[in-house]
Motif scaffolding. Structure first.
Motif, PDB file in Angstrom:
ATOM      1  N   THR A  43      -1.352  -1.491  14.592  1.00 18.87           N
ATOM      2  CA  THR A  43      -1.464  -0.478  13.547  1.00 18.87           C
ATOM      3  C   THR A  43      -0.288   0.467  13.658  1.00 18.87           C
ATOM      4  OG1 THR A  43      -2.967   1.098  12.500  1.00 18.87           O
ATOM      5  CG2 THR A  43      -2.949   1.045  14.917  1.00 18.87           C
ATOM      6  N   ILE A  44      -0.337   1.604  12.986  1.00 19.33           N
ATOM      7  CA  ILE A  44       0.817   2.500  12.917  1.00 19.33           C
ATOM      8  C   ILE A  44       0.348   3.899  12.531  1.00 19.33           C
ATOM      9  CG2 ILE A  44       1.341   2.194  10.471  1.00 19.33           C
ATOM     10  CD1 ILE A  44       4.033   1.979  13.143  1.00 19.33           C
ATOM     11  N   ASN A  45       1.075   4.913  12.949  1.00 20.06           N
ATOM     12  CA  ASN A  45       0.974   6.249  12.353  1.00 20.06           C
ATOM     13  C   ASN A  45       2.102   6.324  11.341  1.00 20.06           C
ATOM     14  OD1 ASN A  45       1.222   8.984  11.663  1.00 20.06           O
ATOM     15  ND2 ASN A  45       0.570   9.676  13.694  1.00 20.06           N
ATOM     16  N   ALA A  46       1.801   6.030  10.084  1.00 18.11           N
ATOM     17  CA  ALA A  46       2.840   5.872   9.060  1.00 18.11           C
ATOM     18  C   ALA A  46       3.665   7.136   8.893  1.00 18.11           C
ATOM     19  CB  ALA A  46       2.204   5.470   7.738  1.00 18.11           C
ATOM     20  N   SER A  47       3.046   8.297   9.088  1.00 18.70           N
ATOM     21  CA  SER A  47       3.783   9.543   8.881  1.00 18.70           C
ATOM     22  C   SER A  47       4.869   9.767   9.934  1.00 18.70           C
ATOM     23  CB  SER A  47       2.817  10.732   8.881  1.00 18.70           C
ATOM     24  OG  SER A  47       2.306  10.972  10.181  1.00 18.70           O
ATOM     25  N   SER A  50     -10.256   1.154  -0.174  1.00 18.26           N
ATOM     26  CA  SER A  50     -11.120   1.183  -1.344  1.00 18.26           C
ATOM     27  C   SER A  50     -11.302  -0.219  -1.913  1.00 18.26           C
ATOM     28  CB  SER A  50     -10.529   2.104  -2.413  1.00 18.26           C
ATOM     29  OG  SER A  50     -11.201   1.953  -3.646  1.00 18.26           O
ATOM     30  N   ALA A  51     -12.540  -0.570  -2.221  1.00 18.97           N
ATOM     31  CA  ALA A  51     -12.810  -1.877  -2.819  1.00 18.97           C
ATOM     32  C   ALA A  51     -12.344  -1.933  -4.270  1.00 18.97           C
ATOM     33  CB  ALA A  51     -14.303  -2.184  -2.739  1.00 18.97           C
ATOM     34  N   LEU A  52     -12.075  -0.753  -4.868  1.00 25.21           N
ATOM     35  CA  LEU A  52     -11.612  -0.731  -6.256  1.00 25.21           C
ATOM     36  C   LEU A  52     -10.087  -0.764  -6.342  1.00 25.21           C
ATOM     37  CD1 LEU A  52     -14.059   1.912  -7.771  1.00 25.21           C
ATOM     38  CD2 LEU A  52     -14.147  -0.575  -8.024  1.00 25.21           C
ATOM     39  N   THR A  53      -9.419   0.170  -5.624  1.00 23.99           N
ATOM     40  CA  THR A  53      -7.969   0.269  -5.701  1.00 23.99           C
ATOM     41  C   THR A  53      -7.270  -0.503  -4.597  1.00 23.99           C
ATOM     42  OG1 THR A  53      -7.869   2.252  -4.303  1.00 23.99           O
ATOM     43  CG2 THR A  53      -8.276   2.577  -6.656  1.00 23.99           C
ATOM     44  N   LEU A  54      -8.007  -0.860  -3.516  1.00 22.00           N
ATOM     45  CA  LEU A  54      -7.455  -1.528  -2.330  1.00 22.00           C
ATOM     46  C   LEU A  54      -6.377  -0.685  -1.663  1.00 22.00           C
ATOM     47  CD1 LEU A  54      -7.340  -5.216  -3.611  1.00 22.00           C
ATOM     48  CD2 LEU A  54      -9.054  -4.130  -2.177  1.00 22.00           C
ATOM     49  N   ASP A  55      -6.427   0.631  -1.893  1.00 20.60           N
ATOM     50  CA  ASP A  55      -5.531   1.562  -1.228  1.00 20.60           C
ATOM     51  C   ASP A  55      -6.270   2.205  -0.059  1.00 20.60           C
ATOM     52  OD1 ASP A  55      -3.311   2.997  -0.614  1.00 20.60           O
ATOM     53  OD2 ASP A  55      -3.391   4.355  -2.337  1.00 20.60           O
ATOM     54  N   GLY A  83       3.438  11.647   1.314  1.00 22.01           N
ATOM     55  CA  GLY A  83       2.186  10.942   1.078  1.00 22.01           C
ATOM     56  C   GLY A  83       1.862   9.838   2.072  1.00 22.01           C
ATOM     57  N   LEU A  84       2.638   9.694   3.153  1.00 24.56           N
ATOM     58  CA  LEU A  84       2.323   8.690   4.169  1.00 24.56           C
ATOM     59  C   LEU A  84       1.212   9.222   5.077  1.00 24.56           C
ATOM     60  CD1 LEU A  84       5.879   7.408   5.147  1.00 24.56           C
ATOM     61  CD2 LEU A  84       4.293   6.500   3.447  1.00 24.56           C
ATOM     62  N   THR A  85       0.209   8.402   5.309  1.00 23.69           N
ATOM     63  CA  THR A  85      -0.956   8.851   6.084  1.00 23.69           C
ATOM     64  C   THR A  85      -0.573   9.136   7.521  1.00 23.69           C
ATOM     65  OG1 THR A  85      -1.552   6.567   6.557  1.00 23.69           O
ATOM     66  CG2 THR A  85      -2.587   7.586   4.648  1.00 23.69           C
ATOM     67  N   SER A  86      -1.225  10.147   8.081  1.00 26.30           N
ATOM     68  CA  SER A  86      -0.996  10.523   9.469  1.00 26.30           C
ATOM     69  C   SER A  86      -2.102   9.968  10.344  1.00 26.30           C
ATOM     70  CB  SER A  86      -0.922  12.043   9.597  1.00 26.30           C
ATOM     71  OG  SER A  86      -2.166  12.619   9.220  1.00 26.30           O
ATOM     72  N   GLY A  87      -1.880  10.037  11.635  1.00 27.58           N
ATOM     73  CA  GLY A  87      -2.858   9.536  12.585  1.00 27.58           C
ATOM     74  C   GLY A  87      -2.795   8.025  12.708  1.00 27.58           C
ATOM     75  N   SER A  88      -3.365   7.504  13.776  1.00 27.42           N
ATOM     76  CA  SER A  88      -3.407   6.056  13.985  1.00 27.42           C
ATOM     77  C   SER A  88      -4.225   5.442  12.863  1.00 27.42           C
ATOM     78  CB  SER A  88      -4.010   5.728  15.349  1.00 27.42           C
ATOM     79  OG  SER A  88      -5.177   6.483  15.601  1.00 27.42           O
ATOM     80  N   THR A  90       0.851  -1.191   0.000  1.00 25.58           N
ATOM     81  CA  THR A  90       0.000   0.000   0.000  1.00 25.58           C
ATOM     82  C   THR A  90       0.888   1.243   0.000  1.00 25.58           C
ATOM     83  OG1 THR A  90      -1.695  -1.180   1.240  1.00 25.58           O
ATOM     84  CG2 THR A  90      -1.828   1.222   1.213  1.00 25.58           C
ATOM     85  N   ALA A  91       0.758   2.066  -1.030  1.00 22.59           N
ATOM     86  CA  ALA A  91       1.668   3.191  -1.219  1.00 22.59           C
ATOM     87  C   ALA A  91       1.597   4.204  -0.074  1.00 22.59           C
ATOM     88  CB  ALA A  91       1.359   3.877  -2.546  1.00 22.59           C
ATOM     89  N   SER A  92       0.392   4.469   0.448  1.00 21.02           N
ATOM     90  CA  SER A  92       0.257   5.488   1.489  1.00 21.02           C
ATOM     91  C   SER A  92       0.777   5.024   2.843  1.00 21.02           C
ATOM     92  CB  SER A  92      -1.211   5.907   1.620  1.00 21.02           C
ATOM     93  OG  SER A  92      -2.018   4.788   1.934  1.00 21.02           O
ATOM     94  N   LEU A  93       1.179   3.754   2.936  1.00 16.66           N
ATOM     95  CA  LEU A  93       1.744   3.219   4.178  1.00 16.66           C
ATOM     96  C   LEU A  93       3.189   2.766   4.002  1.00 16.66           C
ATOM     97  CD1 LEU A  93      -1.315   1.064   5.343  1.00 16.66           C
ATOM     98  CD2 LEU A  93      -0.574   3.240   6.311  1.00 16.66           C
TER      99      LEU A  93
END
Length: 892
Positions: free
Chosen positions: A452-456, A621-626, A523-528, A385-388
């Motif tokens: 889980t993780i705060n990737a940012s 997303s059920a389409l991109t799985l991102d 582009g890494l997501t923030s927050g838990s 997953t790119a955002s992670l």
């Protein structure tokens, strides 16, 4: 609520008339009320009378009366009162000339408020006294609006420990959903009466308003959590299927659920084990209750414990199958995420207390305390997953793959505490009854995440977070009075006042749960991840006050015609004033038949939680799985101001919902032990609010969100708001039939109910989106029915139930461009119980005996979902259970 109608029933009905003792019926000389109490105790009959009719009268001593009719004749001789039988085993005392009877000399000793009789098995289909919908406590068959009464034995019949599930099993017009992987809604589940919103139904405990849950459910509804009431504490549930805002206040648009709790002496214990036929969802339950009377005090305490393992009705995700094929050396969990019920542990308790003073007044109190925890899966995060897992120069020598090499499934949980305490004083006097009470209720939910993780934040991020808490606190003060007026027509007048204050509190989570780390620029997501924490910007206390006065009267204009009128004035801080009204009528046709009708208006203002509450969540997303981030924000907050800068957008403050209710029906009792009713209704709600259209954010708007400190603001792609948007018309029919008959030295009882319900959107933005409009109108079944049959024979009891849920529709794709129609389904339940001794009873049963499942869903199939998460019934298949119970009296 004031109670002038005293129900004298000190023992339950037998299957047939009680027989006199060998020496006949003997009653001492004493006040007439006490004499009728003694007669009821000796004969086993239910005797009902108006307290003012009895308070001035003495009864003579009778000795050797042969049956109850002879005894009543002797007791009432010269009193100006007469008796008649409403149905087998129930006798009603009434005045020959009501106006004259009320002018009789009054006693100097008021009659104490008397408790209503428990609805035992043999009373299920008779004519019980109801306390909901009328302040004169009419018989069930004499109500001016449709009421359904569920006795305690029916309530304890289903295997579930959740009152929401119990009602969904027993009442076709009541629906409930499971909503797996739906954040807090998986724990605080929405339920609906007549397919309206959860907060369109007012919940009462012993006639007193129950506080709301802290969670805002689907479409923003904030309603009491019925699951907080221990089922073993319930004597009966009365469901008023009619608008009653003018009688009880805001929220009673669809109707009222009034839970009457047990207060009798004795000890009850039960233990239960259940498991789904697929082998999961194992649950253990333990309940104990203790009631006692000492001098003038009585009390009852009920406690229940439940632990339920999770269920899973999922297939392996498509992307997980591909990852497993590419990495055969990896032991990937199958499935990587569960679609099903969460793991739960709950402790529930409820207490009643009453003390009768010398003057007949009663000091009373009721309280509850509940706590528990739950744990559920979130969507699996793919290891690419790119955002992670995307590259970043913000952290040296760190990769999320070192922490979660095969992806991760965040674990989302809640801890909750729920408590309420109410006390008051009431007295039933000669002419005036009053009830003064004050109550407090609080529901608090603390959310947490782990795995889980705060990737940012990269290597500085923890893998477990406290994401904050929600809390709803309510205070109420009531003064209710009722009196009978000696006018040319008998008139019962009730009036009173109410003060309420509710406070909605949001507490911020750990700083790491909402922090925007250095990796966010890449582009890494923030927050838990999965559920970003509440920020200090969102946190705070938000309150609202209301004051109300009401008046309500009922009168028998003729021997056949009964009329009721009610009006209520309410003043809410922030929303101003509103007046609601109701007119009800009942006309007796004779031969057990009667017509009834009501017309009323309703009013439901937004709660502080609906005005100020905000939530940010993440999904896959059920389409991109991102991973994507979306937010729901206050319509009066800074995020709404950002959107209002667009020329074609107007996010407005919330307004109260207004309703108009009409109902008309016929009731018919052509024979003993047979009762039929048919009621039609229409409910129109204006300024109904729901989630707005989804607004896709521009990069500039996301930058402004980030500057505000909104969790995940830099990655939020969509935002919504609660808005008053449309007007709806709900129309339907409720049909109910009850019958009992003696067969082969046993008793057969049958109860059948059918509900037809449709909803139409009359105006609003939904009409601009045909797919969303149709989904709203077809989201819940239009047809629902259930039939329950039981056979009692000595120590044996056999029960069977068939439940029918009609066709319904849900989205068929992730972009909400089409719908899938789900067909009707029937579910069969069966149970058999045996009284091992006078104290011990064993019950074995199966719910959804044939392991019926709904049609498979197309939506989110790529993520392993098999059955729609929005199904209006349990989608876990058949359930088997065994229950062992003990009581210090004979088992019913």
């Amino acid at each position: 609520m004031p109670r002038s109608l005293a129900a004298f029933a000190l023992s339950c009905l037998a299957a047939g008339p009680a027989l006199a003792a060998p020496g006949g019926i003997n009653v001492d000389a004493q006040p007439l009320a006490d004499a009728l109490n003694q007669l009821a105790a000796e004969t086993g009959f239910v005797i009902i009378a108006n307290a003012p009719d009895l308070s001035a009268r003495q009864a003579p001593r009778i000795a050797g009366a042969g049956d109850v009719e002879e005894a009543l004749t002797l007791l009432l001789e010269g009193s100006g009162l007469r008796y008649k039988s409403r149905t087998k085993g129930v006798w009603v005392i009434e005045a020959d000339a009501p106006a004259t009877a009320r002018s009789a000399p009054l006693t100097t000793k008021p009659v104490a408020p008397l408790r209503l009789p428990p609805l035992q098995d043999s009373l299920r289909i008779f004519d019980p006294v109801v306390v909901t919908g009328s302040r004169t406590l009419p018989l069930f068959s004499e109500s001016m609006a449709p009421i359904e009464v569920l006795p305690g034995q029916e309530i304890m019949a289903p295997a579930s420990d959740d009152v929401i599930d119990i009602l969904a099993h027993l009442v076709p017009s009541f629906t409930a959903q499971r909503l797996p992987l739906s954040d807090g809604n998986v724990y605080v589940r929405p339920s609906r009466l007549r397919n309206l919103a959860p907060d369109h139904t007012l919940v009462l405990i012993n006639g007193k308003r129950r506080h709301k849950s802290a969670l805002l459910g689907p479409e923003g509804a904030q309603a009491p959590d019925l699951a907080q009431i221990p089922a073993g504490a319930i004597q009966r549930i009365e469901i008023l299927k009619d608008g009653a805002s003018a009688q009880y206040g805001a929220d009673a648009i669809a109707g009222i659920i009034n839970i009457i709790t047990r207060d009798e002496a004795g000890i009850d214990i039960f233990t239960q084990h259940s498991q789904y036929q697929d082998g999961d969802g194992e649950q253990y339950r333990l309940g104990i209750a203790w009631g006692a009377e000492m001098h003038r005090a009585r009390w009852r305490i009920t406690g229940e414990y439940s632990h339920a393992a999770p269920t899973s009705r999922a297939r392996q995700r498509e992307d997980a199958l591909a990852w497993q094929q590419e990495h055969p050396e990896v032991a990937l969990r199958n499935p990587v995420q569960r679609w099903g019920q969460p793991e739960r542990e709950d402790i529930r308790s409820l207490m009643n207390f009453a003390y009768v003073r010398d003057n007949g007044g009663e000091i009373y109190a009721q309280g509850s305390y509940n706590q528990g925890a739950g744990l559920s899966d979130f969507n699996w995060r793919h290891p690419e997953t790119a955002s992670l897992y995307g590259p970043t120069d913000a952290f040296e020598d760190f990769s999320l793959a070192d922490v979660y090499p095969n992806g991760f499934t965040p674990q989302f949980g809640q801890d909750y505490r729920d408590g309420a305490l109410l006390s008051g004083y009431r007295n039933a006097g000669d002419r005036l009854d009053f009830d003064i009470s004050a109550g407090f209720g609080r529901n608090r939910i603390d959310y947490f995440l782990f795995d889980t993780i705060n990737a940012s934040m990269g290597p500085e991020s923890p893998t477990a977070f406290n994401t904050g808490s929600l809390q709803q606190t309510e205070y109420t003060v009531n003064a209710d009075l009722r009196q009978s007026l000696a006018w040319s027509l008998p008139l019962s007048l009730a009036y009173g006042t109410e003060y309420r204050r509710e406070i909605y509190t949001i507490r911020a989570g750990d700083p790491a749960s909402y922090a925007i780390g250095a990796g966010a620029v890449d582009g890494l997501t923030s927050g838990s991840n999965g559920f970003p924490g509440y920020t200090p910007l969102q946190a705070g206390d938000f309150d609202q006050e209301s004051h109300a006065v009401y008046a309500d009267f009922e009168s028998n204009l003729t021997p056949r015609l009964k009329l009721g009128m009610a009006a209520r004035y309410e003043d809410y801080s922030g929303f101003g004033e509103a007046i609601t009204g109701k007119v009800s009528a009942r006309y007796a046709l004779g031969n057990g038949a009667a017509l009834r009708a009501t017309v009323s208006t309703g009013f439901r203002p937004p709660t502080p939680g609906q005005i100020f509450g905000e939530r940010t969540s993440q999904g896959v997303s059920a389409l991109t799985l991102d991973v994507f981030t979306q937010g729901r924000f206050s319509p009066t907050g800074p995020v709404a101001a950002i959107l209002n800068a667009r020329p074609d957008v107007s996010i407005a403050p919330l307004r109260p919902e207004m309703s108009e209710n009409l109902s008309a029906g016929i009731i018919f009792s052509p024979a003993d032990k047979l009762f039929l009713s048919l009621d039609a209704y229409q409910i129109e709600i204006d300024d109904r609010f729901t989630l707005s259209d989804i607004y896709a954010l521009t990069p500039v708007e996301r930058a402004r969100l980030t500057a505000l400190g909104v969790p995940g603001g830099e990655s939020i792609t969509e935002v919504t708001f609660f808005q008053n948007d449309f007007r709806t018309r709900t129309q339907g029919l409720d049909l109910m039939a009850q019958f009992s008959h003696s067969v082969s030295n046993g008793e057969v009882s049958i109860k059948a109910s059918y509900t037809y319900n449709t909803i139409k959107v009359l105006n609003g933005s939904l009409q601009d989106n045909p797919v969303r409009l149709r989904r709203f109108e077809e989201f819940l079944p239009a047809h629902s029915a259930q039939t329950t049959a039981s056979f009692d024979h000595g120590p044996w009891r056999l029960e069977g139930r068939v439940r029918l849920s009609g066709a319904w529709s849900d989205y068929a794709d992730d972009e909400n461009l089409s719908l899938q129609r789900f067909g009707a389904k029937a579910f069969a339940d069966i149970a058999i119980s045996y009284a091992l001794t006078d104290q011990w009873r064993l019950r074995i049963g199966a719910e959804n005996l044939f392991n019926t499942y709904p049609d498979e869903a197309g939506l989110q199939k790529s993520k392993g979902l098999i059955y729609s998460r929005n199904a209006p019934y349990d989608t876990d298949g058949g359930l088997l259970y065994v229950r062992l119970s003990w009581a210090d009296g004979k088992q019913p």
